[in-house]
Design a protein around this motif. Structure first.
Motif, PDB file in Angstrom:
ATOM      1  N   PRO A 361      11.506 -57.315  43.366  1.00 25.05           N
ATOM      2  CA  PRO A 361      10.187 -56.912  42.870  1.00 25.05           C
ATOM      3  C   PRO A 361       9.633 -55.746  43.685  1.00 25.05           C
ATOM      4  O   PRO A 361       9.805 -55.679  44.911  1.00 25.05           O
ATOM      5  N   ALA A 362       8.981 -54.836  43.008  1.00 22.66           N
ATOM      6  CA  ALA A 362       8.343 -53.703  43.679  1.00 22.66           C
ATOM      7  C   ALA A 362       7.047 -54.163  44.332  1.00 22.66           C
ATOM      8  O   ALA A 362       6.546 -55.259  44.051  1.00 22.66           O
ATOM      9  N   PRO A 363       6.467 -53.337  45.210  1.00 20.92           N
ATOM     10  CA  PRO A 363       5.172 -53.692  45.806  1.00 20.92           C
ATOM     11  C   PRO A 363       4.100 -53.858  44.720  1.00 20.92           C
ATOM     12  O   PRO A 363       4.240 -53.345  43.614  1.00 20.92           O
ATOM     13  N   PRO A 364       3.045 -54.595  45.005  1.00 23.65           N
ATOM     14  CA  PRO A 364       1.961 -54.765  44.028  1.00 23.65           C
ATOM     15  C   PRO A 364       1.458 -53.412  43.520  1.00 23.65           C
ATOM     16  O   PRO A 364       1.244 -52.492  44.298  1.00 23.65           O
ATOM     17  N   GLY A 365       1.305 -53.311  42.217  1.00 26.17           N
ATOM     18  CA  GLY A 365       0.872 -52.038  41.631  1.00 26.17           C
ATOM     19  C   GLY A 365       2.013 -51.163  41.191  1.00 26.17           C
ATOM     20  O   GLY A 365       1.795 -50.146  40.543  1.00 26.17           O
ATOM     21  N   GLY A 366       3.263 -51.522  41.558  1.00 23.28           N
ATOM     22  CA  GLY A 366       4.423 -50.745  41.143  1.00 23.28           C
ATOM     23  C   GLY A 366       4.742 -49.615  42.088  1.00 23.28           C
ATOM     24  O   GLY A 366       3.956 -49.267  42.985  1.00 23.28           O
ATOM     25  N   LEU A 367       5.915 -49.018  41.892  1.00 23.45           N
ATOM     26  CA  LEU A 367       6.333 -47.892  42.722  1.00 23.45           C
ATOM     27  C   LEU A 367       5.476 -46.673  42.401  1.00 23.45           C
ATOM     28  O   LEU A 367       5.230 -46.355  41.236  1.00 23.45           O
ATOM     29  N   ASN A 368       5.027 -45.973  43.457  1.00 16.28           N
ATOM     30  CA  ASN A 368       4.208 -44.774  43.290  1.00 16.28           C
ATOM     31  C   ASN A 368       2.995 -45.024  42.397  1.00 16.28           C
ATOM     32  O   ASN A 368       2.558 -44.164  41.644  1.00 16.28           O
ATOM     33  N   ASN A 369       2.470 -46.274  42.472  1.00 19.38           N
ATOM     34  CA  ASN A 369       1.307 -46.672  41.690  1.00 19.38           C
ATOM     35  C   ASN A 369       1.527 -46.587  40.186  1.00 19.38           C
ATOM     36  O   ASN A 369       0.587 -46.443  39.414  1.00 19.38           O
ATOM     37  N   ILE A 370       2.790 -46.676  39.763  1.00 20.93           N
ATOM     38  CA  ILE A 370       3.121 -46.747  38.346  1.00 20.93           C
ATOM     39  C   ILE A 370       3.517 -48.185  38.046  1.00 20.93           C
ATOM     40  O   ILE A 370       4.570 -48.654  38.484  1.00 20.93           O
ATOM     41  N   ARG A 371       2.646 -48.897  37.342  1.00 17.23           N
ATOM     42  CA  ARG A 371       2.817 -50.335  37.178  1.00 17.23           C
ATOM     43  C   ARG A 371       4.097 -50.702  36.440  1.00 17.23           C
ATOM     44  O   ARG A 371       4.701 -51.748  36.669  1.00 17.23           O
ATOM     45  N   GLU A 372       4.544 -49.812  35.528  1.00 18.60           N
ATOM     46  CA  GLU A 372       5.749 -50.113  34.767  1.00 18.60           C
ATOM     47  C   GLU A 372       6.993 -50.144  35.665  1.00 18.60           C
ATOM     48  O   GLU A 372       8.006 -50.736  35.300  1.00 18.60           O
ATOM     49  N   GLN A 373       6.901 -49.486  36.824  1.00 14.28           N
ATOM     50  CA  GLN A 373       8.019 -49.504  37.769  1.00 14.28           C
ATOM     51  C   GLN A 373       7.814 -50.674  38.741  1.00 14.28           C
ATOM     52  O   GLN A 373       7.584 -50.504  39.934  1.00 14.28           O
ATOM     53  N   SER A 374       7.932 -51.870  38.180  1.00 13.58           N
ATOM     54  CA  SER A 374       7.615 -53.078  38.953  1.00 13.58           C
ATOM     55  C   SER A 374       8.854 -53.745  39.539  1.00 13.58           C
ATOM     56  O   SER A 374       8.785 -54.857  40.046  1.00 13.58           O
ATOM     57  N   TRP A 375       9.988 -53.079  39.438  1.00  9.18           N
ATOM     58  CA  TRP A 375      11.251 -53.595  39.963  1.00  9.18           C
ATOM     59  C   TRP A 375      11.936 -52.456  40.698  1.00  9.18           C
ATOM     60  O   TRP A 375      11.794 -51.293  40.324  1.00  9.18           O
ATOM     61  N   VAL A 376      12.682 -52.747  41.727  1.00  5.95           N
ATOM     62  CA  VAL A 376      13.320 -51.693  42.512  1.00  5.95           C
ATOM     63  C   VAL A 376      14.747 -52.083  42.854  1.00  5.95           C
ATOM     64  O   VAL A 376      15.043 -53.244  43.138  1.00  5.95           O
ATOM     65  N   ILE A 377      15.640 -51.111  42.788  1.00  9.71           N
ATOM     66  CA  ILE A 377      17.037 -51.300  43.162  1.00  9.71           C
ATOM     67  C   ILE A 377      17.469 -50.057  43.937  1.00  9.71           C
ATOM     68  O   ILE A 377      17.078 -48.937  43.588  1.00  9.71           O
ATOM     69  N   THR A 378      18.229 -50.229  44.972  1.00 11.57           N
ATOM     70  CA  THR A 378      18.583 -49.122  45.846  1.00 11.57           C
ATOM     71  C   THR A 378      20.092 -49.088  46.104  1.00 11.57           C
ATOM     72  O   THR A 378      20.820 -50.007  45.719  1.00 11.57           O
ATOM     73  N   GLY A 379      20.526 -48.018  46.767  1.00 12.86           N
ATOM     74  CA  GLY A 379      21.915 -47.908  47.187  1.00 12.86           C
ATOM     75  C   GLY A 379      22.870 -47.650  46.041  1.00 12.86           C
ATOM     76  O   GLY A 379      22.502 -47.122  44.972  1.00 12.86           O
ATOM     77  N   ALA A 380      24.130 -48.059  46.253  1.00 12.71           N
ATOM     78  CA  ALA A 380      25.173 -47.840  45.246  1.00 12.71           C
ATOM     79  C   ALA A 380      24.856 -48.503  43.903  1.00 12.71           C
ATOM     80  O   ALA A 380      25.091 -47.903  42.847  1.00 12.71           O
ATOM     81  N   PRO A 381      24.319 -49.738  43.883  1.00 12.41           N
ATOM     82  CA  PRO A 381      23.969 -50.339  42.580  1.00 12.41           C
ATOM     83  C   PRO A 381      22.989 -49.492  41.776  1.00 12.41           C
ATOM     84  O   PRO A 381      23.070 -49.427  40.551  1.00 12.41           O
ATOM     85  N   ALA A 382      22.048 -48.839  42.486  1.00 12.49           N
ATOM     86  CA  ALA A 382      21.087 -47.984  41.778  1.00 12.49           C
ATOM     87  C   ALA A 382      21.793 -46.804  41.113  1.00 12.49           C
ATOM     88  O   ALA A 382      21.465 -46.414  39.984  1.00 12.49           O
ATOM     89  N   LYS A 383      22.792 -46.239  41.797  1.00 10.05           N
ATOM     90  CA  LYS A 383      23.540 -45.121  41.214  1.00 10.05           C
ATOM     91  C   LYS A 383      24.333 -45.568  39.987  1.00 10.05           C
ATOM     92  O   LYS A 383      24.459 -44.827  39.008  1.00 10.05           O
ATOM     93  N   VAL A 384      24.854 -46.793  40.025  1.00  7.56           N
ATOM     94  CA  VAL A 384      25.587 -47.318  38.864  1.00  7.56           C
ATOM     95  C   VAL A 384      24.637 -47.527  37.689  1.00  7.56           C
ATOM     96  O   VAL A 384      24.994 -47.267  36.532  1.00  7.56           O
ATOM     97  N   VAL A 385      23.420 -47.997  37.953  1.00  5.71           N
ATOM     98  CA  VAL A 385      22.429 -48.170  36.885  1.00  5.71           C
ATOM     99  C   VAL A 385      22.125 -46.826  36.230  1.00  5.71           C
ATOM    100  O   VAL A 385      22.036 -46.719  34.998  1.00  5.71           O
ATOM    101  N   ILE A 386      21.969 -45.786  37.040  1.00  5.60           N
ATOM    102  CA  ILE A 386      21.723 -44.442  36.499  1.00  5.60           C
ATOM    103  C   ILE A 386      22.906 -43.995  35.644  1.00  5.60           C
ATOM    104  O   ILE A 386      22.732 -43.471  34.531  1.00  5.60           O
ATOM    105  N   ALA A 387      24.134 -44.226  36.147  1.00  6.60           N
ATOM    106  CA  ALA A 387      25.329 -43.839  35.396  1.00  6.60           C
ATOM    107  C   ALA A 387      25.422 -44.601  34.081  1.00  6.60           C
ATOM    108  O   ALA A 387      25.764 -44.030  33.027  1.00  6.60           O
ATOM    109  N   CYS A 388      25.123 -45.892  34.113  1.00  6.43           N
ATOM    110  CA  CYS A 388      25.176 -46.707  32.891  1.00  6.43           C
ATOM    111  C   CYS A 388      24.108 -46.265  31.887  1.00  6.43           C
ATOM    112  O   CYS A 388      24.323 -46.344  30.670  1.00  6.43           O
ATOM    113  N   SER A 389      22.972 -45.803  32.385  1.00  2.49           N
ATOM    114  CA  SER A 389      21.941 -45.276  31.482  1.00  2.49           C
ATOM    115  C   SER A 389      22.466 -44.056  30.732  1.00  2.49           C
ATOM    116  O   SER A 389      22.226 -43.895  29.525  1.00  2.49           O
TER     117      SER A 389
END
Length: 528
Positions: A361-389
């Motif tokens: 879960p992202a911090p309260p209020g979302g990433l960069n105060n964007i509420r829709e960005q309420s989940w966060v993933i980092t590192g290699a898994p994040a790059k795979v998510v971008i590639a899969c998109s």
């Protein structure tokens, strides 16, 4: 002067498709900008960073409504297009849509509040609904033997609209104040004007003219577009005769309403054209294209890096659509649909697994105060998510993308074709409206499980296509009627098609011989 080259006609008409791409991409690129979020802000402002205020923007539910207003207008526009096109013609219906687009773009550009923005986007949507329903019908009726290419070209035009407007909106994001979003919305007027003026020089659909018993104009357009005005061409004679026979069969049939699409002899194909559009939306492609900046934000990208990474999906969309246009008529509709849905299932499932397994879960209020960005993933898994998109876009672009516009316009007789395309497209926009409204809240409330939903839908559509959807490539619009005569298994239509092709080839040779004999007799009598 009338343009008779089918590719030039298609290039002008599918500008109507690019309008949807312009609208979709402008929202995708403008949504995360501080200029937009601060001007229409409904939430608390975040802390300042380097002198810039981070605004929360519209409430997620309101933002869903802003985005979905275009889809709502498209639903209405698609439905009314069935009546407009039958009364005034295919070309005139598209021109009416372009006028509505210009008015909607002016309102969006000048919007002073959320209500005015929603109204402008609703009008834009009405145009998109009309054009998305009737452009494929228009070009398909002008080029019955190249339907996959010319009707699928609407999807390619959509991808170009997405690409052009994304980079235009990205460039405008460096401007200060409301002009950052007003300028791209104002520039949307230009393709609307080009569409209206360009159609002044293109012919009307010959099949609509035949339906109105305007046979002189009909024959002139068919010979001009397909045979350089050689009326004595054997295949042109056969095409005109097929059209006359089809019109004669339908002359005594008074059923020509939306209700008639649900009668016993039509309900099966009606369910097919509705579901091809419903499933197309449930692939999740518009969730990706509308909200890809949110998705990449969850994967750790922000600011310009997010917009640049998001723009790559637009480039992929344009490039990968080309193989679909080139091979759709050769390979057929079914292989593309099934292959596309299988690959989409895989990529959505991979994203869901990575987001659920490695995300937090992202911090309260979302990433960069964007509420829709309420989940966060980092590192290699994040790059795979971008590639899969990116792979989701690449799987959709050559498969479901073009076919969603080709298939619905192929399955119905002339008297119902306009309304069938309208109903099918309205189904598209009804689901698009629901998804546009649902996705921002889904990112906030169920996070990564949103990916699971789309994976399940893609698997379900694979089964539905395999068991139900018939093959229609390689047949004229009049010959597609044969597909629904008798009981045939959809997955065995390939065998039936080979037999039909042999019979059609023999019929073509026989008809051509008859035409040649008739012309020879006329020449002989004339000489005498």
């Amino acid at each position: 002067m009338m343009i008779t080259n089918i590719y030039a006609i298609t290039a002008i008409a599918v500008i109507g498709g690019s309008l949807f791409g312009f609208d979709l991409s402008s929202m995708s690129a403008i949504l995360p900008t501080s200029q937009y979020r601060c001007y229409f802000n409904q939430g608390p402002n975040g802390p300042s960073l380097n002198g810039a205020t981070h605004c929360s923007g519209p409430d997620p539910t309101v933002q869903g409504g802003i985005t979905a207003s275009m889809s709502g207008g498209s639903f209405i526009g698609a439905l009314i297009s069935g009546f407009v096109t039958d009364i005034f013609g295919r070309k005139s219906a598209i021109q009416m849509g372009s006028i509505i687009w210009i008015i909607g773009s002016i309102l969006s550009c000048a919007s002073q509040n959320i209500g005015m923005l929603i109204l402008g986007r609703f009008l834009n949507g009405m145009c998109v609904g009309i054009c998305s329903a009737q452009v494929p019908v228009y070009v398909g009726e002008l080029a019955p033997h190249l339907r996959g290419l010319v009707m699928g070209a609407q999807q390619w035009a959509i991808t170009w609209g997405i690409l052009i407007m994304f980079f235009l909106s990205y460039g405008c994001s460096f401007l200060t104040g409301p002009v950052a979003f007003r300028l791209p919305w104002g520039l949307q007027i230009v393709p609307g004007i080009i569409l209206f003026l360009g159609l002044l020089f293109t012919p009307e659909s010959p099949r609509w003219l035949a339906k109105k018993d305007r046979w002189d104009e009909c024959c002139h357009i068919i010979t001009s577009v397909h045979a350089n005005n050689h009326l004595d061409d054997g295949f042109i004679q056969m095409e005109i005769q097929q059209l006359k026979d089809a019109c004669e069969l339908e002359r005594d049939k008074t059923d020509n309403t939306y209700l008639d699409l649900f009668r016993p002899h039509m309900i099966w194909r009606t369910h097919i054209i509705v579901f091809v559009q419903v499933w197309c939306q449930l692939t999740g492609i518009n969730a990706i294209l509308y909200y890809i900046t949110y998705i990449f934000g969850m994967a750790g990208l922000s600011g310009s890096s997010n917009l640049v990474a998001s723009s790559i999906s637009s480039v992929i969309n344009v490039v990968v659509t080309i193989p679909g246009l080139v091979f759709l008529d050769r390979i057929g509709r079914r292989p593309f649909l099934i292959g596309g849905s299988i690959s989409l299932t895989i990529w959505w499932a991979v994203c869901a697994g990575l987001m659920g397994g490695y995300g937090n879960p992202a911090p309260p209020g979302g990433l960069n105060n964007i509420r829709e960005q309420s989940w966060v993933i980092t590192g290699a898994p994040a790059k795979v998510v971008i590639a899969c998109s990116y792979l989701i876009v690449a799987s959709f672009a050559p498969t479901w993308g073009p076919i969603e516009w080709v298939y619905p316009s192929e399955l119905f007789p002339l008297r119902l074709r306009g309304k069938a395309a309208a109903l099918s497209t309205a189904s598209n926009w009804a689901v698009n409206f629901a998804l546009s409204y649902f996705v921002p809240s889904a990112f906030v409330n169920i996070n990564w499980k949103t990916y699971v939903i789309f994976a399940v839908f893609c698997f379900a559509m694979t089964l539905h296509v395999f068991f139900v959807f018939p093959e229609t490539s390689g047949r004229t619009l009049e010959e597609v009627e044969d597909v629904f005569k008798g009981v045939k298994l959809a997955w065995k239509m390939g065998d039936n098609k080979l037999k039909d092709d042999e019979e059609r080839t023999n019929d073509h040779e026989l008809n051509r011989t008859k035409c040649d004999e008739a012309l020879h007799i006329e020449d002989t009598s004339g000489s005498a």
